[in-house]
Design a protein around this motif. Structure first.
Motif, PDB file in Angstrom:
ATOM      1  N   TYR A  47     -33.753  25.530  10.771  1.00 60.70           N
ATOM      2  CA  TYR A  47     -34.562  25.686   9.596  1.00 60.70           C
ATOM      3  C   TYR A  47     -34.394  26.573   9.330  1.00 60.70           C
ATOM      4  O   TYR A  47     -35.339  26.845   7.816  1.00 60.70           O
ATOM      5  N   GLY A  48     -33.259  27.413   8.924  1.00 59.11           N
ATOM      6  CA  GLY A  48     -32.643  28.492   7.383  1.00 59.11           C
ATOM      7  C   GLY A  48     -33.010  29.474   7.789  1.00 59.11           C
ATOM      8  O   GLY A  48     -31.787  30.697   7.140  1.00 59.11           O
ATOM      9  N   ASN A  49     -32.312  30.351   9.228  1.00 55.20           N
ATOM     10  CA  ASN A  49     -32.473  31.905   9.408  1.00 55.20           C
ATOM     11  C   ASN A  49     -30.788  31.767  10.018  1.00 55.20           C
ATOM     12  O   ASN A  49     -30.326  31.361  10.433  1.00 55.20           O
ATOM     13  N   THR A  50     -30.515  33.254   9.548  1.00 56.40           N
ATOM     14  CA  THR A  50     -29.665  33.335   9.542  1.00 56.40           C
ATOM     15  C   THR A  50     -29.906  34.823   9.917  1.00 56.40           C
ATOM     16  O   THR A  50     -27.499  35.326   9.799  1.00 56.40           O
ATOM     17  N   PHE A  51     -30.678  35.217  10.664  1.00 55.69           N
ATOM     18  CA  PHE A  51     -29.817  36.444  11.386  1.00 55.69           C
ATOM     19  C   PHE A  51     -30.002  35.969  12.932  1.00 55.69           C
ATOM     20  O   PHE A  51     -29.239  36.899  13.657  1.00 55.69           O
ATOM     21  N   ASN A  52     -30.691  35.696  13.275  1.00 54.20           N
ATOM     22  CA  ASN A  52     -31.381  34.963  14.459  1.00 54.20           C
ATOM     23  C   ASN A  52     -30.007  33.591  14.668  1.00 54.20           C
ATOM     24  O   ASN A  52     -29.732  33.022  14.093  1.00 54.20           O
ATOM     25  N   GLU A  53     -28.983  33.706  16.058  1.00 58.73           N
ATOM     26  CA  GLU A  53     -28.018  33.162  16.098  1.00 58.73           C
ATOM     27  C   GLU A  53     -29.139  31.834  17.506  1.00 58.73           C
ATOM     28  O   GLU A  53     -29.322  31.834  18.254  1.00 58.73           O
ATOM     29  N   THR A  54     -28.879  30.960  16.643  1.00 57.67           N
ATOM     30  CA  THR A  54     -29.402  29.590  17.750  1.00 57.67           C
ATOM     31  C   THR A  54     -28.598  28.438  17.786  1.00 57.67           C
ATOM     32  O   THR A  54     -29.117  27.439  17.276  1.00 57.67           O
ATOM     33  N   PRO A  55     -26.652  28.434  18.224  1.00 57.04           N
ATOM     34  CA  PRO A  55     -26.076  27.006  17.846  1.00 57.04           C
ATOM     35  C   PRO A  55     -26.631  26.262  18.904  1.00 57.04           C
ATOM     36  O   PRO A  55     -26.514  25.280  18.691  1.00 57.04           O
ATOM     37  N   ASN A  56     -27.850  26.085  20.396  1.00 61.25           N
ATOM     38  CA  ASN A  56     -27.285  25.190  21.207  1.00 61.25           C
ATOM     39  C   ASN A  56     -28.122  24.191  20.829  1.00 61.25           C
ATOM     40  O   ASN A  56     -28.493  23.215  20.560  1.00 61.25           O
TER      41      ASN A  56
END
Length: 470
Positions: A47-56
Motif C-alpha cells: 500500500y506504499g509504505n517504504t519503512f515497514n517491511e512486509t514482504p510476505n
C-alpha cells in the motif's frame, strides 16, 4: 453498484450471479481468514509504505487481489461482530469495543455496550461446520467471556490468545511472541486437516498497543532511515514485520501441505490504524486518509485487504469496489457450499463474483456505520452512497459531506454546495438507523464542560480519547 431495493427479477439476477460466481471455484475450498489488529491502510509495503517491511503480505497481494476500498467497523468488537454474523453491529448494540468506556460529564450519554455477541447468532463457522468443514480459531476474540467464546459459536478447535507476548514455553525461558505462537497453532491445524475442507481464523494482537517487538527488529528499524511523511516508529515497524513473518509461515504451511490451489487466504484488519498512543506519542499515520481508529473518517474505517487463491483469484489484480467486513460470512458460505442462516438477516453480500473478476459490481450502492460513543471523536453515524460520504455528529447535529473519488482525504466539506444531496442522504441515514434499531446517545444531565474529557470506570481500548472532530 446498484440500488438496494430489489424487485423479484433483480433478485433473481443477483442470485444467479452469485451462483455463477461460486460455481467457477473449487468445491468446498479451504478458507483462511487472517485478521490483524489496528493495522492501518498505509502500513504495508503493497500500500506504499517504504519503512515497514512486509514482504510476505506483499507477496499475497502480488499473487492475488488487493482491495483499495474495503471497510470495517471503526473499532475492534464491532468489526469482529459483523464478521462473525454477517450483520451490522448496530443490530446488536455492539457499536463500541467490549466493555466500552464512559465519559460521565460529556455532553451526551452514550448507549451501554452489551458484553457479548448473542449466542442466537449463527456464525459462518456454524454454517460451514454443518457443511462438513473442520473449523479452527486462534487468537483474539473480544466478543464475550465464559459461555460466549469461539467454542460456543461453532469453532470446533478454539484457543483465545491475547496480547503481543505469551508466557515462556519452558520454565525459565524467554516469553514467546504471540505472532510465533499463532503461526505454530495455525500450521498444526493446517497439517491436521489438510485432507478435508477446513475453515481457519487467525486473529492477531499485532499491531495493537502497548507496542513491543524483538530486540533484533527494534535494532534493525532504529538504524533504518525514516520514510518521509510517515512516523517510522521502530517498535511499530518491528511488530508489523512480526505480523508479516507469521503470515508467511501460514502461507508456507498451506504450500507445504500441497493445498495452495484449493485454499483462499483473506487478509484484513479490524479497523483503521491507531495513530496516537494513550500518552499522545504518534506511532503511525493513515495518510492520505483522514482520521484514525475510533472515528468515522476514512482513516478509521478503510482497511488493507488482500485475497489470494492461486488459479482462481487473478494474480496482481486490484479491486476498487466498496466492500465491507460483513461480506465475509455470505462469501465464505457461498464458496463452501453451505446454507445461509435462516433465522437472521444478512447485511453483507457474497464477493464470489468480485474474487473472480475485480471489476464486478454488486447490487448495493450504500454502506453505513454507527458509532454513538466517544472514542477518538464525538458520537456520530456515517454512510457512503456511491462516491459520496455523509457524517452526522450527534453533539451538535452538524453534517459533513465529501466526494471520496475527488477528495479521499475528506478535506472539502460540500454541505453548503450540495444541500439537496445532503438532505436526501441524511434522511436515508436516519431511516437506516430506525430500520436496524440503532441505539442513540441522549443528553447527559450531568454534563460539565470542565470535566467533559474525563474518563469514568472502564478505561479505554487504546489511544487518546479526543472529543474534537479531526
Amino acid at each position: 453498484m446498484k440500488s438496494q431495493s430489489m424487485k423479484p427479477l433483480a433478485l433473481l439476477i443477483l442470485l444467479s450471479s452469485l451462483l455463477i460466481g461460486a460455481s467457477s471455484f473449487s468445491a468446498q475450498p479451504n478458507l483462511i481468514l487472517i485478521l490483524a489488529d489496528d493495522l492501518g491502510y498505509a502500513d504495508l509495503g503493497c500500500y506504499g509504505n517504504t519503512f515497514n517491511e512486509t514482504p510476505n503480505i506483499d507477496r499475497l497481494a502480488a499473487e492475488g487481489m488487493r482491495f483499495t476500498q474495503f471497510y470495517a467497523g471503526p473499532v475492534c468488537s464491532p468489526t469482529r461482530c459483523n464478521l462473525q454474523s454477517g450483520q451490522d453491529q448496530a443490530r446488536f448494540g455492539i457499536t463500541q469495543h467490549i466493555p466500552g468506556h464512559k465519559r460521565p460529564f460529556a455532553r451526551l450519554s452514550d448507549p451501554v455496550v452489551p458484553q457479548q455477541m448473542p449466542l442466537e447468532v449463527e456464525t459462518f463457522a456454524e454454517c460451514l461446520g454443518k457443511a462438513g468443514y473442520a473449523t479452527g480459531y486462534f487468537g483474539k476474540w473480544h466478543l464475550g467471556g465464559t459461555g460466549f467464546s469461539p467454542a460456543d459459536q461453532g469453532w470446533q478447535t478454539a484457543e483465545e490468545i491475547k496480547g503481543n507476548t505469551q508466557p515462556a514455553a519452558d520454565k525459565g525461558g524467554l516469553p514467546q511472541r504471540t505472532t510465533d505462537v499463532l503461526a505454530c497453532k495455525a500450521g498444526e491445524f493446517i497439517h491436521a486437516h489438510k485432507d478435508k475442507p477446513f475453515l481457519l481464523q487467525i486473529s492477531h494482537g499485532a499491531v495493537h498497543i502497548p507496542l513491543s517487538t524483538t530486540p533484533e527488529l527494534k535494532k534493525k528499524y532504529d538504524h533504518k532511515p525514516p520514510m518521509p511523511g510517515y512516523p517510522s516508529q521502530p517498535e511499530y515497524a518491528g511488530l508489523t514485520e512480526e505480523l508479516d513473518q507469521s503470515v508467511g509461515r501460514v502461507v508456507e504451511a498451506v504450500e507445504k501441505a500441497g493445498i495452495a490451489d484449493n485454499t483462499l487466504i483473506l487478509f484484513l484488519s479490524d479497523n483503521g490504524g491507531l495513530e496516537h498512543e494513550q500518552g499522545g506519542r504518534v506511532v503511525t499515520s493513515n495518510k492520505p486518509l483522514r482520521g484514525e481508529k475510533g472515528t468515522l473518517y476514512e482513516g478509521g474505517i478503510r482497511i488493507p485487504a488482500i485475497a489470494r487463491w492461486p488459479g482462481k483469484v487473478p494474480a496482481g489484480s486490484q479491486c476498487s469496489t466498496p466492500l465491507i467486513t460483513m461480506d465475509v460470512l455470505p462469501t465464505f458460505v457461498a464458496l463452501g457450499g453451505a446454507v445461509m442462516p435462516a433465522r437472521q438477516p444478512c447485511d453483507g453480500l457474497s464477493l464470489a463474483a468480485v474474487l473472480r473478476d475485480p471489476v464486478s459490481t454488486l447490487m448495493r450502492d450504500t454502506l453505513y456505520w454507527h458509532l454513538p460513543h466517544y472514542h477518538h471523536s464525538t458520537p456520530a453515524s456515517a454512510m457512503r452512497q456511491d462516491d459520496w460520504k455523509l457524517i452526522e455528529f450527534f453533539e451538535d447535529g452538524s453534517l459533513e459531506l465529501y466526494h471520496l473519488k475527488d477528495d479521499p482525504g475528506e478535506q472539502k466539506n460540500l454541505v453548503g454546495t450540495e444541500s439537496t444531496r445532503t438532505k436526501s442522504m441524511h434522511a436515508t441515514l436516519q431511516a437506516w438507523r430506525k430500520q436496524v434499531k440503532a441505539l442513540m446517545p441522549v443528553p447527559n444531565p450531568n454534563y460539565d464542560p470542565a470535566k467533559a474529557d474525563q474518563l469514568g470506570k472502564g478505561g479505554e481500548e487504546g489511544g487518546r480519547n479526543r472529543r474534537k472532530k479531526q
